[in-house]
Design an enzyme around this catalytic site. Structure first.
Site, PDB file in Angstrom:
ATOM      1  N   LYS A  55       0.845  -1.203   0.000  1.00 12.47           N
ATOM      2  CA  LYS A  55       0.000   0.000   0.000  1.00 12.47           C
ATOM      3  C   LYS A  55       0.881   1.254   0.000  1.00 12.47           C
ATOM      4  O   LYS A  55       0.610   2.222  -0.714  1.00 12.47           O
ATOM      5  CB  LYS A  55      -0.947  -0.038   1.205  1.00 12.47           C
ATOM      6  CG  LYS A  55      -2.007  -1.115   1.046  1.00 12.47           C
ATOM      7  CD  LYS A  55      -2.773  -1.462   2.314  1.00 12.47           C
ATOM      8  CE  LYS A  55      -3.706  -2.655   2.035  1.00 12.47           C
ATOM      9  NZ  LYS A  55      -4.459  -3.127   3.203  1.00 12.47           N
ATOM     10  N   GLN A  99      -4.259  -1.605   9.501  1.00 18.90           N
ATOM     11  CA  GLN A  99      -4.201  -2.905   8.828  1.00 18.90           C
ATOM     12  C   GLN A  99      -4.922  -3.969   9.654  1.00 18.90           C
ATOM     13  O   GLN A  99      -4.665  -4.147  10.835  1.00 18.90           O
ATOM     14  CB  GLN A  99      -2.736  -3.308   8.571  1.00 18.90           C
ATOM     15  CG  GLN A  99      -2.562  -4.623   7.827  1.00 18.90           C
ATOM     16  CD  GLN A  99      -3.154  -4.623   6.415  1.00 18.90           C
ATOM     17  OE1 GLN A  99      -3.073  -3.636   5.675  1.00 18.90           O
ATOM     18  NE2 GLN A  99      -3.765  -5.732   6.029  1.00 18.90           N
ATOM     19  N   ASP A 122     -10.260   3.614   3.914  1.00 12.32           N
ATOM     20  CA  ASP A 122     -10.342   2.159   3.740  1.00 12.32           C
ATOM     21  C   ASP A 122     -11.771   1.668   3.992  1.00 12.32           C
ATOM     22  O   ASP A 122     -12.055   0.474   3.848  1.00 12.32           O
ATOM     23  CB  ASP A 122      -9.359   1.486   4.714  1.00 12.32           C
ATOM     24  CG  ASP A 122      -8.962   0.082   4.283  1.00 12.32           C
ATOM     25  OD1 ASP A 122      -8.953  -0.184   3.064  1.00 12.32           O
ATOM     26  OD2 ASP A 122      -8.656  -0.751   5.160  1.00 12.32           O
TER      27      ASP A 122
END
Ligand code: NAP
Length: 284
Positions: A55, A99, A122
């Site tokens: 990412k 994450q 996200d």
């Protein structure tokens, strides 16, 4: 029949070329400062570390910057929350990625929901999910949003189709089902307690596999001419669906690798660029 390959790698590369230009414009309007994504990695899971690195690399490819925060496995929920609050208050940071998964002792839901919705690029907060489900403005959860972008890029029709989503996780199956519903598909969600799974899958015009078990969904369960979307990724390059026998039988499918995976990361950076544009007032 000719099976169309829904090439996520290609669509992601095309989008990256456009994003590079958008980042240049943002920098020129913001004293040379690029959009910034903060990545928050808690613990030492090697797969998670790899995803975070991928990412960050994607950010750098389009001229964005990343703030890499790494916290040890024994970090408490309070310490993660405190770091998220700090990033929420950092005006140079436009998006925050925590994450998944975090170590088990951490309250992941509380940490996700601490992310300011304007930086939830996200798409993991309950608020963002609710807004998306109500067709209000929100950043979609990156994997299902990436799947929708891929489906749209290939003009796959959804309206009135029977879409079957296998999996109901908060980051994938549930938001996927809502996005398909909002696109006027008729949606069935399956999970580990679903009965007659093969039968339901056979009735799918559009199938999304998000189970987390390699090739768990067998090719023989899938009807001819179905559109097959495989969100899974496992060592050896296998997905959650047995894909090989579907070439020549499905109307379209996402390859593994190179289908859904690149679209997930691409959606994350796209949504960070949009967040930066919104901050500058470019997007209403
Ligand atoms: P997850 O949280 O483990 O969820 C798996 C889902 O599958 C659950 O809802 C579970 O049902 C369901 N399930 C498990 N066994 C089943 C069975 N026998 N029959 C029907 N349903 C069953 O996984 P996830 O995070 O959603 O990820 C799903 C897949 O997508 C994984 O392969 C993962 O690697 C992949 N993934 C890919 C990306 C990407 O960027 N490409 C990103 C995220 C995830 P219950 O709810 O009843 O337990």
């Amino acid at each position: 029949m000719n099976t169309e390959i829904l090439d996520g790698k290609k669509i992601a590369q095309l989008t990256e070329a456009q994003l590079r230009n958008r980042v240049e414009v943002l920098k020129s309007r913001n004293d040379g400062r690029p959009p910034i994504l903060a990545t928050l990695l808690v613990g030492a899971d090697p797969a998670s570390a790899t995803y975070v690195r991928m990412k960050q690399n994607a950010c750098h490819r389009i001229g964005m910057q990343s703030i890499a925060v790494e916290m040890p496995s024994e970090t408490s929920t309070e310490q993660v929350l405190s770091k998220i609050h700090e990033l929420n208050n950092n005006s140079h940071c436009h998006g925050i990625l925590l994450q998944h998964p975090v170590p088990k002792h951490i309250d992941e839901r509380a940490c996700f929901d601490a992310i300011d919705v304007s930086k939830d690029v996200d798409g993991v907060t309950c608020l963002g999910f609710g807004r998306m489900a109500m067709s209000e403005e929100a950043y979609g959860s990156a994997t299902p949003q990436g799947i929708m972008r891929l489906i749209n890029a290939y003009d796959v029709p959804l309206e009135g189709k029977h879409a079957v989503v296998v999996g109901r996780s908060p980051i994938l199956g549930k938001p996927m089902a809502m996005m398909l519903l909002n696109a006027n598909a008729t949606v069935t969600i399956c999970h580990s307690r679903t009965q007659h799974l093969a039968e339901i899958i056979r009735s799918a015009d559009v199938l999304v596999g998000a189970v987390g078990r390699p090739e768990f969904i067998r090719a023989e369960w899938i009807a001819d001419k179905a559109v097959v979307i495989d969100a899974g990724f496992h060592p050896g390059g296998r997905g959650d669906i047995e894909l090989a026998p579907l070439i020549g039988r499905a109307s379209a499918l996402t390859p593994v690798p190179g289908g859904v995976g690149p679209m997930t990361i691409n959606t994350l950076i796209l949504q960070t660029v949009v967040a930066a544009e919104k901050r500058l007032g470019d997007v209403p």
